[in-house]
Design a protein around this motif. Structure first.
Motif, short mmCIF file in Angstrom:
data_model
loop_
_atom_site.label_atom_id
_atom_site.label_comp_id
_atom_site.label_asym_id
_atom_site.label_seq_id
_atom_site.Cartn_x
_atom_site.Cartn_y
_atom_site.Cartn_z
N PHE A 92 60.02 28.62 52.32
CA PHE A 92 59.43 28.35 51.01
C PHE A 92 59.72 29.56 50.14
O PHE A 92 59.14 30.64 50.34
CB PHE A 92 57.93 28.09 51.12
CG PHE A 92 57.60 26.85 51.91
CD1 PHE A 92 57.69 25.60 51.33
CD2 PHE A 92 57.22 26.94 53.24
CE1 PHE A 92 57.40 24.46 52.06
CE2 PHE A 92 56.93 25.81 53.98
CZ PHE A 92 57.02 24.56 53.39
N ASP A 93 60.64 29.39 49.18
CA ASP A 93 61.15 30.56 48.45
C ASP A 93 60.71 30.62 47.00
O ASP A 93 61.05 31.58 46.29
CB ASP A 93 62.67 30.61 48.54
CG ASP A 93 63.33 29.31 48.08
OD1 ASP A 93 62.62 28.41 47.60
OD2 ASP A 93 64.57 29.21 48.22
N ARG A 94 59.97 29.64 46.52
CA ARG A 94 59.51 29.65 45.13
C ARG A 94 58.04 30.09 45.11
O ARG A 94 57.14 29.32 44.82
CB ARG A 94 59.70 28.28 44.49
CG ARG A 94 61.15 27.82 44.49
CD ARG A 94 61.27 26.38 44.02
NE ARG A 94 60.96 26.24 42.60
CZ ARG A 94 60.86 25.08 41.98
NH1 ARG A 94 61.02 23.94 42.66
NH2 ARG A 94 60.58 25.02 40.70
N VAL A 95 57.83 31.35 45.42
CA VAL A 95 56.48 31.89 45.60
C VAL A 95 56.27 33.07 44.66
O VAL A 95 57.08 34.00 44.63
CB VAL A 95 56.25 32.35 47.06
CG1 VAL A 95 54.82 32.86 47.24
CG2 VAL A 95 56.57 31.24 48.04
N GLU A 96 55.19 33.04 43.90
CA GLU A 96 54.82 34.15 43.01
C GLU A 96 53.45 34.67 43.40
O GLU A 96 52.57 33.91 43.82
CB GLU A 96 54.81 33.69 41.55
CG GLU A 96 56.16 33.21 41.02
CD GLU A 96 57.17 34.33 40.92
OE1 GLU A 96 56.75 35.50 40.80
OE2 GLU A 96 58.39 34.03 40.96
N ILE A 97 53.27 35.99 43.25
CA ILE A 97 52.02 36.65 43.64
C ILE A 97 51.25 37.07 42.38
O ILE A 97 51.84 37.58 41.42
CB ILE A 97 52.31 37.89 44.51
CG1 ILE A 97 52.79 37.44 45.90
CG2 ILE A 97 51.10 38.80 44.63
CD1 ILE A 97 53.15 38.58 46.81
N TYR A 98 49.94 36.85 42.42
CA TYR A 98 49.06 37.23 41.32
C TYR A 98 47.80 37.89 41.88
O TYR A 98 47.41 37.63 43.03
CB TYR A 98 48.65 36.00 40.50
CG TYR A 98 49.82 35.22 39.93
CD1 TYR A 98 50.31 35.49 38.66
CD2 TYR A 98 50.43 34.21 40.68
CE1 TYR A 98 51.38 34.77 38.14
CE2 TYR A 98 51.50 33.49 40.16
CZ TYR A 98 51.97 33.78 38.90
OH TYR A 98 53.03 33.08 38.39
N HIS A 99 47.17 38.71 41.05
CA HIS A 99 45.88 39.29 41.42
C HIS A 99 44.90 39.10 40.27
O HIS A 99 45.25 39.35 39.10
CB HIS A 99 46.00 40.78 41.74
CG HIS A 99 44.67 41.44 41.97
ND1 HIS A 99 44.15 42.41 41.13
CD2 HIS A 99 43.74 41.21 42.92
CE1 HIS A 99 42.96 42.76 41.58
NE2 HIS A 99 42.69 42.05 42.65
N ILE A 100 43.71 38.63 40.59
CA ILE A 100 42.68 38.40 39.58
C ILE A 100 41.41 39.13 40.03
O ILE A 100 40.93 38.91 41.15
CB ILE A 100 42.38 36.90 39.40
CG1 ILE A 100 43.68 36.14 39.08
CG2 ILE A 100 41.36 36.70 38.28
CD1 ILE A 100 43.49 34.63 39.00
N PRO A 101 40.85 40.00 39.19
CA PRO A 101 39.61 40.70 39.56
C PRO A 101 38.43 39.73 39.68
O PRO A 101 38.52 38.54 39.33
CB PRO A 101 39.40 41.68 38.39
CG PRO A 101 40.74 41.79 37.72
CD PRO A 101 41.38 40.45 37.91
N ASP A 102 37.30 40.27 40.16
CA ASP A 102 36.09 39.45 40.34
C ASP A 102 35.38 39.26 39.01
O ASP A 102 34.27 39.77 38.77
CB ASP A 102 35.16 40.12 41.36
CG ASP A 102 35.65 39.98 42.78
OD1 ASP A 102 36.29 38.96 43.09
OD2 ASP A 102 35.41 40.90 43.58
N ASP A 103 36.01 38.52 38.11
CA ASP A 103 35.43 38.17 36.82
C ASP A 103 35.50 36.66 36.68
O ASP A 103 36.60 36.08 36.65
CB ASP A 103 36.19 38.86 35.69
CG ASP A 103 35.72 38.43 34.32
OD1 ASP A 103 34.63 38.86 33.89
OD2 ASP A 103 36.43 37.61 33.69
N GLU A 104 34.35 36.01 36.59
CA GLU A 104 34.32 34.56 36.66
C GLU A 104 35.10 33.90 35.53
O GLU A 104 35.86 32.95 35.74
CB GLU A 104 32.87 34.07 36.67
CG GLU A 104 32.74 32.60 37.02
CD GLU A 104 31.30 32.21 37.34
OE1 GLU A 104 31.06 31.02 37.58
OE2 GLU A 104 30.42 33.11 37.36
#
Length: 405
Positions: free
Chosen positions: A214-226
């Motif tokens: 599976f090569d169409r993968v993007e990484i994201y990070h989201i803080p603990d803000d609702e």
């Protein structure tokens, strides 16, 4: 909570098959076939010479002849020649069409050619029809050679080329977003403060997905803000086919993922499984059928749930036929687990001399001890109904690498 079996079935019932695409043979790689492939002609398409040597009429050998005048040479890729005199022979190369009026090939190693005559030893053993790959002996016109739902590897690409398939229908790899949540996480290249850790789960997930093609993968990070979480996840759900979250699905004060997904109209199919590690796992789909997996934030839990549920689900979405392909291994020592949960046990594999896969348990310090996993090859699934799991018993095996090589 539901059982591992119920979780597996619930995911399967919610799956849809990803889109297909036409893949050119120049773009060959590891794809899942989405059409049946049939022979456009018999193979071999002619009686094919299987060894370099001379082609003869066997009746002459049976009558006692041991020397043959060489009339010429049948090359691979040249039109079929005809033996003009049954008492003679034609040299014939591997891959060439068997000359007309010949029915046997004797390799060069068993003959001597002097001044245009091939001589056979007196004690030579020759069988009529030897060293000939018969026309249509592999398959006939119209035979199904490949069934949809299988990985295309080098043998399959060879078959596709042989039947003239310059392009073939395959599954389109899904667009996947991997989202880590938590204020404690910092990028890999940043020096963390005493209260922080570097992001590792998202990279481990991406690595596992890439290993499984599976090569169409993007990484994201989201803080603990609702609010921020709701906005970012809403945007991602418009762009991807599958959302994989790590963290934020347990019962902590800042675990906002379940309620945020509910507001984004993602229908919860289950939350929490009777298993260790990975109990808090969450799964649901939105109105378009897009898959959302909420994995626990502890690293071992993340990887176990990914390999036990997420990757098999994505492979099924590709149309891959995995029936009868579950791996199993023998437990190398007794294991006691007294909780009413399915237990995923990290193991190191060894192969016995009689070909049996033996799984040796790996000790770790709980679901946060991801460093210990580097000594393992995968994990066994020990059933919930038993407390005592004995040496020599056989259990399902899940591998980090996705194969037994």
């Amino acid at each position: 909570m539901i059982s591992t079996y119920e979780a597996e079935k619930a995911i399967a019932s919610a799956l849809y098959t990803f889109k297909s695409q036409l893949t050119q043979i120049e773009e060959m790689g590891s794809h899942v076939l989405r059409e049946d492939i049939f022979a456009d002609r018999s193979y071999p398409p002619f009686n094919r010479v299987a060894m370099d040597g001379i082609a003869i009429a066997f009746d002459q050998f049976r009558a006692g002849r041991r020397s043959f005048i060489v009339e010429g040479c049948q090359k691979a890729g040249s039109p079929q020649l005809k033996l003009q005199n049954q008492a003679n022979c034609l040299e014939a190369m591997t891959g060439a069409s068997l000359p007309e009026s010949c029915d046997t090939v004797i390799p060069y190693e068993q003959i001597e050619i002097r001044q245009g005559v091939a001589y056979l030893g007196a004690a030579i053993n020759v069988v009529q029809g030897q060293n000939i790959h018969g026309k249509g002996s592999d398959y006939s016109t119209g035979d199904r050679l490949l069934s949809k739902g299988r990985w295309l590897r080098s043998p399959e690409w060879s078959i596709l080329a042989s039947v003239g398939k310059a392009s073939v229908k395959t599954s389109s790899s899904p667009r996947i977003a991997v989202v880590s949540t938590g204020d404690e996480l910092v990028p890999v290249d940043q020096v963390p403060e005493a209260h922080q850790i570097r992001m590792s789960n998202s990279w481990a997930i991406k690595a596992a997905l890439n290993i499984h093609d599976f090569d169409r993968v993007e990484i994201y990070h989201i803080p603990d803000d609702e609010r921020g979480l709701e906005s970012r996840l809403g945007d991602l759900l418009l762009k991807v086919d599958c959302l994989i979250l790590t963290g934020g699905v347990s019962r902590g004060k800042f675990d906002f993922v379940p309620q945020v997904l509910e507001r984004l109209q993602v229908d919860k199919i289950f939350h929490r499984i009777k298993q260790k590690p990975g109990k808090p796992m969450w799964f649901g789909t939105n109105p378009e059928g897009k898959l959302v997996f909420g994995l626990p934030g502890n690293p071992v839990s993340t990887l176990v749930c990914l390999h036990r549920y997420v990757i098999p689900a994505l492979q099924e979405g590709l149309g891959l036929d995995s029936s009868g392909k579950q791996a199993f291994a023998i437990l190398a020592e007794d294991v006691v687990f007294k909780k009413d949960l399915t237990y995923f046990l990290p193991v190191r594999l060894r192969w016995s001399r009689d070909g049996i896969i033996v799984a040796h348990p790996i000790q770790n310090n709980g679901s946060g001890d991801f460093a210990a996993l580097s000594a393992s090859d995968g994990f066994l699934e020990l059933p919930q109904e038993n407390e005592y799991h004995k040496k020599g018993e056989v259990f399902p095996l899940y591998l980090w690498q996705g194969g037994l090589a």
